[in-house]
Motif scaffolding. Structure first.
Motif, PDB file in Angstrom:
ATOM      1  N   SER A  30       0.831  -1.204   0.000  1.00  0.00           N
ATOM      2  CA  SER A  30       0.000   0.000   0.000  1.00  0.00           C
ATOM      3  C   SER A  30       0.863   1.251   0.000  1.00  0.00           C
ATOM      4  O   SER A  30       0.726   2.125   0.843  1.00  0.00           O
ATOM      5  CB  SER A  30      -0.934   0.010   1.216  1.00  0.00           C
ATOM      6  OG  SER A  30      -0.185  -0.034   2.414  1.00  0.00           O
ATOM      7  N   GLY A  31       1.811   1.321  -0.940  1.00  0.00           N
ATOM      8  CA  GLY A  31       2.678   2.479  -1.055  1.00  0.00           C
ATOM      9  C   GLY A  31       3.270   2.579  -2.446  1.00  0.00           C
ATOM     10  O   GLY A  31       3.011   1.744  -3.316  1.00  0.00           O
ATOM     11  N   ILE A  32       4.074   3.591  -2.646  1.00  0.00           N
ATOM     12  CA  ILE A  32       4.675   3.870  -3.944  1.00  0.00           C
ATOM     13  C   ILE A  32       6.105   3.335  -3.976  1.00  0.00           C
ATOM     14  O   ILE A  32       6.855   3.462  -3.009  1.00  0.00           O
ATOM     15  CB  ILE A  32       4.679   5.375  -4.245  1.00  0.00           C
ATOM     16  CG1 ILE A  32       3.245   5.924  -4.193  1.00  0.00           C
ATOM     17  CG2 ILE A  32       5.298   5.668  -5.597  1.00  0.00           C
ATOM     18  CD1 ILE A  32       2.316   5.311  -5.209  1.00  0.00           C
ATOM     19  N   VAL A  33       6.490   2.750  -5.111  1.00  0.00           N
ATOM     20  CA  VAL A  33       7.851   2.267  -5.333  1.00  0.00           C
ATOM     21  C   VAL A  33       8.523   3.165  -6.356  1.00  0.00           C
ATOM     22  O   VAL A  33       7.965   3.417  -7.434  1.00  0.00           O
ATOM     23  CB  VAL A  33       7.854   0.801  -5.824  1.00  0.00           C
ATOM     24  CG1 VAL A  33       9.275   0.361  -6.153  1.00  0.00           C
ATOM     25  CG2 VAL A  33       7.231  -0.113  -4.772  1.00  0.00           C
ATOM     26  N   THR A  34       9.715   3.658  -6.035  1.00  0.00           N
ATOM     27  CA  THR A  34      10.441   4.570  -6.915  1.00  0.00           C
ATOM     28  C   THR A  34      11.875   4.108  -7.063  1.00  0.00           C
ATOM     29  O   THR A  34      12.535   3.757  -6.073  1.00  0.00           O
ATOM     30  CB  THR A  34      10.443   6.000  -6.343  1.00  0.00           C
ATOM     31  OG1 THR A  34       9.093   6.402  -6.071  1.00  0.00           O
ATOM     32  CG2 THR A  34      11.068   6.970  -7.329  1.00  0.00           C
ATOM     33  N   SER A  81       3.150  -1.471   4.357  1.00  0.00           N
ATOM     34  CA  SER A  81       2.406  -0.217   4.272  1.00  0.00           C
ATOM     35  C   SER A  81       3.381   0.946   4.352  1.00  0.00           C
ATOM     36  O   SER A  81       3.512   1.587   5.380  1.00  0.00           O
ATOM     37  CB  SER A  81       1.360  -0.128   5.392  1.00  0.00           C
ATOM     38  OG  SER A  81       1.992  -0.238   6.655  1.00  0.00           O
ATOM     39  N   GLY A  82       4.081   1.184   3.272  1.00  0.00           N
ATOM     40  CA  GLY A  82       5.043   2.261   3.223  1.00  0.00           C
ATOM     41  C   GLY A  82       5.653   2.346   1.843  1.00  0.00           C
ATOM     42  O   GLY A  82       5.411   1.508   0.973  1.00  0.00           O
ATOM     43  N   THR A  83       6.449   3.357   1.633  1.00  0.00           N
ATOM     44  CA  THR A  83       7.083   3.595   0.339  1.00  0.00           C
ATOM     45  C   THR A  83       8.436   2.897   0.254  1.00  0.00           C
ATOM     46  O   THR A  83       9.076   2.618   1.271  1.00  0.00           O
ATOM     47  CB  THR A  83       7.275   5.077   0.081  1.00  0.00           C
ATOM     48  OG1 THR A  83       8.128   5.617   1.116  1.00  0.00           O
ATOM     49  CG2 THR A  83       5.957   5.823   0.098  1.00  0.00           C
TER      50      THR A  83
END
Length: 447
Positions: A402-406, A441-443
């Motif tokens: 539940s987060g963004i991957v960059t 739950s984190g990026t």
């Protein structure tokens, strides 16, 4: 307004948006902006990219939801009690600087009730059960000890022996010395409540144990037992009616690279410096560890409550676990590492090696100098960030529930899968090792 300040304000707007605005929240927000600007400038001077410096600055906030929740309820509390007799909620604060419950204060100045000093370094002792013990040297509340200030050190609220100090402490009233011949046996040092400092002595075949106490009684001296497998050095009697300040200096020969050492500490602190051993194990129940320049084939560190801080580590294999506290390592070379924190963060700078890293309820930050094996990373409820040099080619498999991957690489990067929450592929032309990272739950960010 600079672009950096705008970014900081935008991020804080998102954090504050969950709470009812009021004057206290607005004032607190402006204070945070100033602090974050200063933190960003400090991190930017460390040759970090803009995104890294900004992320590191916000990491310093930790979990501020409790503070924001309390501030957002201030107006409603004031309105509800406006017509009533003023009531003051009991204030409770426990930290390394002191212990405060309502009007009761215990810190470096002494024990005070309101503005009145009940007891300080000039008076006798007082005791409330096994919970609070106070004498002329300091106060123990539970397992925490606060030394009273003297006239020459009025700004220090608790004692903090330096890492490289193996001299006789100025406060010592008694000294006990033991010398133990080295062998291939396991040496176990079991101290309940003391600062234990491991260092390199000037001997060739002797382990030296120097114990210092602020009270003179031979029953406090260590007991030494030996059997076929191990040598056990355990702390002497521990009085119940008052705290005995204790400092232990344990020296190992420089050529003791075959030594097997285990340190057990129940309520205190362990310091280690300039050690070369075969095995260096730690078990700390309530306290912290500070290390510098340590080499060993194997290391197993287990801390139940406290912080692990170490610099210049060289291990073939290491398992480092902190149940309640942070793990902060610098300049660590560990080909086979297993490092985790249950309630706290994991931060490793200038890492060479590979292995497994995890943080359950704190951020995971890893700055790599060189990969020598695969990495498997997991963050349960926080962010996960990895920095690798441009010369380090690697495969990657990154996912967040539940987060963004960059992935902050613009050239020479290839994707097999590329969605906002899942990225798989490789960077460079000849990747040998894989960065496998997952966050519940984190990026996830890879720089």
């Amino acid at each position: 307004m600079t672009s950096i300040e705008m970014e900081i304000r935008t991020r804080l707007d998102i954090i504050f948006s969950k709470y009812t605005p009021n004057a206290q929240l607005t004032e607190f927000k402006e204070e945070l902006i100033a602090d974050l600007m200063e933190a960003y400038q400090d991190f930017a001077k460390q040759d970090k990219s803009h995104d890294e410096a900004l992320d590191d600055a916000f990491d310093q906030l930790g979990d501020i939801d409790v503070v924001l929740r309390d501030l957002s309820q201030t107006n409603r509390t004031d309105e509800a009690t406006h017509n009533d007799e003023p009531k003051k909620a009991p204030f409770i604060d426990i930290s390394d600087d002191g212990f405060h419950i309502g009007n009761l204060h215990i810190d470096g100045q002494g024990v005070r009730l309101g503005d009145d000093i009940v007891i300080d370094g000039k008076h006798d002792k007082v005791q409330f059960g096994d919970w609070l013990h106070v004498d002329h040297d300091g106060a123990r509340v539970g397992k925490k000890y606060y030394k009273f200030d003297d006239d020459t050190n009025i700004n220090q609220s608790h004692f903090d022996d330096t890492v490289d100090d193996v001299k006789v402490p100025s406060w010592a009233a008694a000294h006990h010395n033991a010398q133990i011949p080295i062998s291939d046996k396991q040496f176990v040092f079991d101290y309940h409540d003391a600062i234990v400092n491991f260092y390199t002595n000037d001997k060739t075949d002797l382990i030296t144990v120097d114990e210092y106490f602020n009270r003179d009684n031979a029953r406090y001296f260590a007991h030494i037992e030996e059997n076929d497998d191990r040598v056990l050095i355990s702390q002497g009697d521990h009085p119940l009616l008052f705290h005995v300040r204790t400092r232990i200096n344990i020296g190992f020969p420089k050529n003791f690279d075959t030594g097997h050492i285990t340190s057990i500490n129940h309520s205190g602190r362990v310091i280690a410096q300039n050690l070369t051993l075969d095995t260096f194990n730690l078990i700390i129940h309530s306290g912290g560890f500070e290390g510098q320049q340590i080499k060993a084939k194997n290391a197993s560190w287990e801390v139940h409550s406290g912080t692990i801080k170490a610099d210049k580590l060289t291990f073939d294999k290491a398992e480092i676990f902190d149940k309640s506290g942070n793990v902060k390592l610098k300049n660590a070379t560990i080909p086979h590492a297993k490092i985790s924190a249950t309630s706290g963060s994991v931060q490793v700078d200038h890492f060479i090696g590979g292995g497994q890293f995890s943080a359950n309820s704190g951020f995971l930050r890893l700055r790599i100098d060189e990969l020598t094996d695969d990495l498997k990373l997991h963050a349960h409820s926080s962010s996960l960030r990895v920095t690798a040099p441009e010369t380090q080619h690697f495969n990657f498999d990154l996912s967040s529930n539940s987060g963004i991957v960059t992935v902050e690489r613009h050239n020479n990067i290839h994707y097999d899968k590329n969605t906002p929450s899942y990225k798989r592929g490789f960077y460079g032309t000849n990747p040998k090792f894989t960065i496998d990272a997952n966050a519940n739950s984190g990026t996830i960010k890879v720089y």
